[in-house]
Design an enzyme around this catalytic site. Structure first.
Site, PDB file in Angstrom:
ATOM      1  N   ASP A  57      36.452  -6.695  69.382  1.00 49.02           N
ATOM      2  CA  ASP A  57      36.413  -6.367  67.937  1.00 49.02           C
ATOM      3  C   ASP A  57      37.879  -6.364  67.487  1.00 49.02           C
ATOM      4  O   ASP A  57      38.416  -5.131  67.774  1.00 49.02           O
ATOM      5  CB  ASP A  57      35.617  -5.107  67.511  1.00 49.02           C
ATOM      6  CG  ASP A  57      35.450  -4.949  65.929  1.00 49.02           C
ATOM      7  OD1 ASP A  57      35.961  -5.760  65.203  1.00 49.02           O
ATOM      8  OD2 ASP A  57      34.750  -3.893  65.393  1.00 49.02           O
TER       9      ASP A  57
ATOM     10  N   ASP B 211      39.096 -11.395  60.730  1.00 47.40           N
ATOM     11  CA  ASP B 211      38.299 -10.529  61.480  1.00 47.40           C
ATOM     12  C   ASP B 211      37.381 -11.328  62.247  1.00 47.40           C
ATOM     13  O   ASP B 211      36.817 -12.335  62.198  1.00 47.40           O
ATOM     14  CB  ASP B 211      37.207  -9.811  60.606  1.00 47.40           C
ATOM     15  CG  ASP B 211      36.500  -8.941  61.134  1.00 47.40           C
ATOM     16  OD1 ASP B 211      36.569  -8.136  62.298  1.00 47.40           O
ATOM     17  OD2 ASP B 211      35.262  -8.490  60.728  1.00 47.40           O
TER      18      ASP B 211
END
Length: 450
Positions: A111, A323
């Site tokens: 992440d 992201d």
């Protein structure tokens, strides 16, 4: 407390990490596993689930930014109750690492929007979320040690809640919107890689804890790669890293590269390497911001004010995040409206009467045909300095149901005006985060051939 569960002095951890960097052991490659690699879901179902998870993630990012920017409770803010539920493992690719000595294999979600490295462990067995693999057991590792409250990672780490236990242990609790994870900070040996690409073992500070609300499904924790203090990137002073995500529908592995291996010019690309800046948010350091300044559909530049896409340098609101955990992209309303209008003019298909949850605009495909038969102009993201990310049809459209072709773009939750470039937009795009020089580079690449 067993002999293995000891307290580690901060100075010792710091010296080990410096030695690791000197010897260059951060140069390694790993393979990322697709979020739905082992699932039995159809292609259509994976798209729908990923879109739902992206909506939940966008709400979580907005809620975190609201807290960081001191906007909690204000008009337009999102509270935890407003955040839709979705398994964290639906949101991004994962990798298997060895934790401890000897290594215990665990699957962690990679992440770029998280800093803390954490895994569920036996110390918090009673409040853990369901996972497929056994819990990490610190009692079975000779290299586990609690970090004291005086440790830099405890002092500088950003959490929703942090406390010092009676045993001088750094106890934390963090909120991912409606999901909540807590535990205790510790140090442990992490082993990355293996096989033809070699293997490296490094000491890292991490969270030994549990996800007390929400779900992980196939994973057991998170590997944070953000610019934040607690991330793998910051702890090891990794100068740069890159990844190349294979097409979402293919469910293949994707390469993740660190250090010297993260070099776009070392691999065959399908277009030029382009570079723009990584921006610093003055308030929140958990995300990689890039200077998106405009959009085009094909050769037509869309009328989107650059100011609507910019980050406010004073209060950190607005801007655009790259992201790894979001699937569909999110554009602030002026940009989204300009794109949808241009798409409706360019795509010669009827707008679908039926709607699909989590998609704003869908077209009805010709009877018996799939999305592959439809030609669309590329969507182009323009960045400061002239860099252009050209997105072909499959990087901004999805087929969540047979007969429907939906725009894989949405409007972010109200509040802070943050746009998000998701992992579908990045597929077959080798992207590089040069953390040391604050540069973001990318080049179209056949990722499964790297």
């Amino acid at each position: 407390m067993t002999p293995h569960l000891r307290l580690l002095p901060l100075l010792c951890l710091g010296l080990v990490l410096v030695a690791t960097n000197v010897h260059g052991s951060i140069d390694f490659r790993m393979e990322l596993t697709h979020p739905y690699a082992s699932s039995s879901f159809s292609k259509h179902e994976t798209f729908r689930r990923a879109a739902r998870a992206s909506r939940a993630r966008a709400a979580r990012l907005t809620a975190r930014l609201a807290r960081a920017l001191g906007r909690s409770g204000g008009a337009g803010d999102i509270s935890a109750a407003d955040v839709p539920l979705a398994p964290l493992s639906d949101q991004g690719h994962s990798l298997t690492v060895g934790i401890g000595t000897p290594p215990q294999p665990h699957t962690l979600i990679v992440d770029t929007g998280s800093d803390l490295i954490w895994t569920q462990c036996t110390l918090f067995r009673r409040r853990k979320a369901r996972q497929r693999e056994p819990l990490y057991d610190p009692a079975k590792s000779s290299s586990f040690a609690f970090l004291p409250c005086s440790a830099r990672l405890c002092q500088e780490g950003q959490f929703g809640f942090k406390n010092c236990s009676s045993e001088n242990q750094c106890v934390y609790d963090d909120v991912y919107g409606s999901a909540e994870a807590g535990g205790v900070l510790a140090s442990e040996t992490f082993t990355f890689g293996g096989g033809a690409h070699g293997k490296v073992s490094v000491p890292l500070g991490f969270g030994c804890g549990a996800l007390s609300s929400g779900s992980l499904v196939g994973a057991s924790g998170i590997m944070g790669l953000s610019p934040g203090t607690l991330s793998l990137i910051s702890q090891l002073s990794v100068p740069k890293f890159s990844y190349c995500l294979t097409p979402f529908a293919a469910r293949k592995t994707s390469p993740l590269l660190f250090g010297a291996m993260a070099d776009l010019k070392k691999y065959k690309t399908a277009g030029p390497v382009q570079t723009t800046s990584i921006l610093t948010n003055p308030v929140e350091n958990a995300y990689y911001y890039v200077p998106l300044v405009g959009l085009s559909l094909g050769t037509k530049r869309l009328r989107v004010p650059a100011s609507s896409l910019a980050m406010n340098p004073d209060d950190g609101t607005g801007g655009t995040i790259v992201d790894s955990g979001s699937t569909i992209a999110y554009l602030v309303e002026p940009a989204f409206e300009a794109v949808t209008k241009a798409v409706m003019d360019a795509v010669r298909l009827p707008v679908a009467n039926e709607t699909v949850e989590d998609y704003e605009l869908c077209f009805a495909l010709p009877r018996g045909e799939g999305m592959g038969a439809v030609r669309t102009p590329p969507l182009v993201l323009h960045f400061d300095g002239g860099a252009r990310m050209v997105l072909p049809r499959d990087n901004y459209f999805q087929e969540p149901r047979a007969g429907l072709m939906c725009l894989a773009l949405g409007v972010p939750p109200e509040g802070l005006g943050v746009s998000i470039i998701g992992n579908v937009q990045q597929q077959n795009m080798h992207v590089l985060f040069d953390v040391r020089n604050q540069k973001f580079s990318f080049a179209p690449t056949q990722c499964d051939q790297m």
